[in-house]
Design a protein around this motif. Structure first.
Motif, PDB file in Angstrom:
ATOM      1  N   ASP A 221      -8.560  49.569  17.702  1.00  0.00           N
ATOM      2  CA  ASP A 221      -9.291  48.170  18.937  1.00  0.00           C
ATOM      3  C   ASP A 221      -7.790  47.977  19.742  1.00  0.00           C
ATOM      4  O   ASP A 221      -7.833  47.124  19.724  1.00  0.00           O
ATOM      5  CB  ASP A 221      -9.363  47.311  18.097  1.00  0.00           C
ATOM      6  CG  ASP A 221     -10.071  46.295  19.008  1.00  0.00           C
ATOM      7  OD1 ASP A 221     -10.804  46.953  19.837  1.00  0.00           O
ATOM      8  OD2 ASP A 221     -10.060  44.907  18.908  1.00  0.00           O
ATOM      9  N   ASN A 225     -10.654  43.992  22.306  1.00  0.00           N
ATOM     10  CA  ASN A 225     -11.679  42.788  22.477  1.00  0.00           C
ATOM     11  C   ASN A 225     -12.562  42.915  21.174  1.00  0.00           C
ATOM     12  O   ASN A 225     -13.675  42.022  21.745  1.00  0.00           O
ATOM     13  CB  ASN A 225     -12.424  43.737  23.514  1.00  0.00           C
ATOM     14  CG  ASN A 225     -12.554  45.319  23.838  1.00  0.00           C
ATOM     15  OD1 ASN A 225     -12.211  45.184  22.801  1.00  0.00           O
ATOM     16  ND2 ASN A 225     -13.039  45.821  24.404  1.00  0.00           N
ATOM     17  N   LYS A 227     -14.463  45.330  20.552  1.00  0.00           N
ATOM     18  CA  LYS A 227     -15.172  46.390  20.232  1.00  0.00           C
ATOM     19  C   LYS A 227     -14.507  47.601  20.165  1.00  0.00           C
ATOM     20  O   LYS A 227     -13.428  48.057  20.401  1.00  0.00           O
ATOM     21  CB  LYS A 227     -15.525  46.339  21.981  1.00  0.00           C
ATOM     22  CG  LYS A 227     -16.481  45.139  22.260  1.00  0.00           C
ATOM     23  CD  LYS A 227     -17.013  45.027  23.511  1.00  0.00           C
ATOM     24  CE  LYS A 227     -17.522  43.361  24.138  1.00  0.00           C
ATOM     25  NZ  LYS A 227     -17.764  43.986  25.739  1.00  0.00           N
ATOM     26  N   GLN A 228     -15.227  48.819  19.565  1.00  0.00           N
ATOM     27  CA  GLN A 228     -15.317  49.833  19.210  1.00  0.00           C
ATOM     28  C   GLN A 228     -15.255  50.893  20.568  1.00  0.00           C
ATOM     29  O   GLN A 228     -15.476  51.148  20.951  1.00  0.00           O
ATOM     30  CB  GLN A 228     -15.496  50.719  18.286  1.00  0.00           C
ATOM     31  CG  GLN A 228     -14.456  51.448  18.254  1.00  0.00           C
ATOM     32  CD  GLN A 228     -14.923  52.137  16.186  1.00  0.00           C
ATOM     33  OE1 GLN A 228     -16.740  52.822  16.300  1.00  0.00           O
ATOM     34  NE2 GLN A 228     -14.222  52.694  15.568  1.00  0.00           N
ATOM     35  N   GLU A 230     -12.724  52.429  22.955  1.00  0.00           N
ATOM     36  CA  GLU A 230     -11.770  52.373  23.385  1.00  0.00           C
ATOM     37  C   GLU A 230     -12.563  54.775  23.604  1.00  0.00           C
ATOM     38  O   GLU A 230     -13.298  54.873  22.851  1.00  0.00           O
ATOM     39  CB  GLU A 230     -10.896  52.718  22.281  1.00  0.00           C
ATOM     40  CG  GLU A 230     -10.278  51.323  22.505  1.00  0.00           C
ATOM     41  CD  GLU A 230     -10.033  50.087  21.964  1.00  0.00           C
ATOM     42  OE1 GLU A 230     -10.214  49.606  21.436  1.00  0.00           O
ATOM     43  OE2 GLU A 230     -11.385  50.659  20.670  1.00  0.00           O
TER      44      GLU A 230
END
Length: 536
Positions: A221, A225, A227-228, A230
């Motif tokens: 991460d 943020n 969340k995954q 990326e």
């Protein structure tokens, strides 16, 4: 008396025959016969072979050019172009086409034979368009010799300009360009340095290092943020396989190896490269939409509004791609491949030569005037103004004979500004290598930044398979061969990357290419390369 009358009659008849012969030759020269090389005298007023104005009475040429997408025609307000009209008395009626609509329009134009006097820019008509429609385009060798001293001098100083412009029949139908201050390397690796620092990672040096960094980008991460979301790696072309020694500048599946032309999609280097990309794909380290997205979708990812989501890519300059996240990205040296070497897509000679930048058509009634007009573009000062923008608008001319590029207006990139203000990459121009030292570029943006970043990769630029010329007969054979072969290569590349099983299916893949005529295709390309290398 009778003898004198006969002499007078004979004299009048002789003059009449001479006038008739002259008019016939003028008509032939403008009739659309591509073999006509005689020079046409302007019927609209006195024509001046040297100096300015070119004509004493105003004359209009119709000039067509093609621009990327929705770039428009703001470049026509370039002050140098406006001054050129005033100084030459040659008025230009511009027809500016969008590349989005050009393919259909071009087909209609070639079918009807209704073509403007002059064509500018290599996006307008390519080699095959010219070779297969020679009756529409004038051979320009004699015009260069008689009416284009600037271009003639440029070709003598830089012989490669003549080399790339000579068609297989030995004639020059289109004029070349040498762009100023261009890098030797093309796109180079760009990485999110903020992410590296946050994860306490070093800049990757080898493909193994890059794999480890991409894995960390996916799992840890780095944009913070929670969340995954990326995308560790977004592919933008053939750069992803360049560490394996495949530097395909012209996107024609050909490279030079030990001075010989090689079709690389059947090479062992390509096979190993596909295994590498399959590994990245299988482990979620490369964009899953790499085979289905368009430029708009890719740009949306580069400029994701809430957080940066891209870790690694290949670009010219980060500032032109990543929007408000640009400051997080840095350009790094080329990634070393499995053999320990680095390879950069580019050209050790420089990324600055092009052909098909100006054509004079057989529709043009005044080709000698068009040639003299075109020759005005081939001075150093004219060329920099047609590559960046006019002196006083984009370029500052200094007392010490240097030229400084001004910074772009707030809210726009240097590249976007140059395209708005000039013909930019397209059109005839020549900047002497010795003159380039007089050009002062800002190393922090635009072309100045490209030259700074080029220092990272220029020494690794690999000599590309050149942009060779083909004969009309070869152009007839090529589409049949390339349509099937290119489609199959692309299909199998996607299959190998997504599904793997490369070793298992490789022999059948190569056999299928051979059955499609790969040997014939390779011979056509190697024959064209041989002609190219033998041009004097």
């Amino acid at each position: 008396m009778e003898k004198q009358q006969r002499k007078g009659l004979h004299k009048k008849l002789t003059i009449t025959l001479l006038i008739t012969a002259l008019l016939a030759s003028l008509t032939a020269a403008c009739s659309g016969n591509n073999t006509a090389k005689t020079n046409v005298v302007s019927e609209t007023g006195d024509y001046n072979k040297e100096g300015l104005p070119i004509v004493d009475e105003p004359l209009t040429l119709k000039v067509l050019t093609v621009r990327w997408g929705s770039m428009g025609d703001t470049f026509t307000q370039n002050q140098w172009l406006k001054d050129l009209e005033k100084n030459t008395n040659v008025k230009i009626e511009w027809e500016v086409m969008s590349s989005n609509d050009w393919s259909e329009r071009k087909a209609i134009m070639l079918a009807s034979g209704t073509i403007p006097d002059v064509i500018i820019g290599n996006q307008s008509f390519g080699d095959s368009d010219i070779v297969n429609n020679l009756s529409y385009f004038r051979p320009l060798d004699d015009y260069i010799e008689q009416y284009m001293p600037n271009l003639k001098a440029a070709m003598e100083e830089t012989p490669e300009m003549k080399k790339i412009s000579t068609f297989p029949d030995g004639e020059i139908y289109s004029l070349p360009a040498r762009l100023p201050s261009r890098p030797k390397s093309s796109r180079q690796p760009v990485i999110n340095k903020t992410w590296l620092d946050k994860l306490d990672l070093e800049v990757p040096d080898t493909v193994d290092d890059l794999y480890n960094v991409l894995t960390a980008f996916k799992e840890q991460d780095p944009n913070g943020n929670g969340k995954q979301d990326e995308i560790p790696y977004i592919e933008t072309g053939n750069d992803i396989i360049s560490p394996f020694g495949i530097a395909d500048l012209n996107n024609n599946y050909m490279v030079l190896k030990d001075g010989k032309a090689v079709f690389y999609p059947v090479s062992n280097q390509y096979k190993e490269a596909l295994k590498w990309v399959n590994k990245l794909y299988t482990e979620g380290l490369i964009d899953k939409e790499l085979f289905t997205q368009d430029d708009t979708m890719r740009t949306a990812k580069f400029q994701s509004p809430d957080a940066p989501i891209v870790g690694f890519s290949y670009q010219w300059t980060p500032d032109a791609v990543f929007g408000k996240w640009s400051d997080q990205y840095v350009t790094i040296p080329p990634i070393a491949g499995p053999d320990g070497n680095r390879y950069t897509i580019g050209n050790p000679m420089g990324m600055n030569l092009a052909r098909n930048e100006l054509l004079i058509t057989t529709s043009c009634k005044y080709p000698e005037i068009a040639a003299r007009w075109a020759d005005q573009f081939y001075t150093n000062e004219a060329s920099i103004q047609n590559f960046w923008g006019a002196v006083g608008t984009v370029i500052q001319k200094n007392d010490n004979r240097t030229y400084t590029l001004m910074d772009p207006p707030a809210g726009t990139s240097a590249d976007a500004w140059y395209w708005e203000q000039s013909l930019r990459d397209f059109g005839p121009k020549y900047v002497s290598p010795s003159f380039e030292k007089n050009i002062v570029l800002n190393p922090k943006n635009g072309d100045g930044l490209k030259l700074q970043l080029d220092k990272l990769g220029s020494e690794f630029a690999t000599t590309p398979f050149p942009n060779v010329m083909y004969t009309a007969e070869e152009f007839q054979e090529l589409p049949t061969l390339t349509t099937d072969i290119d489609s199959y290569v692309n299909t199998m590349r996607a299959k190998f990357v997504i599904l793997g099983e490369i070793d298992k299916e490789w022999d059948d893949y190569v056999k299928q290419l051979n059955d499609m005529g790969l040997e014939k295709l390779t011979k056509i390309r190697t024959d064209a390369y041989s002609r190219y290398t033998n041009v004097k």
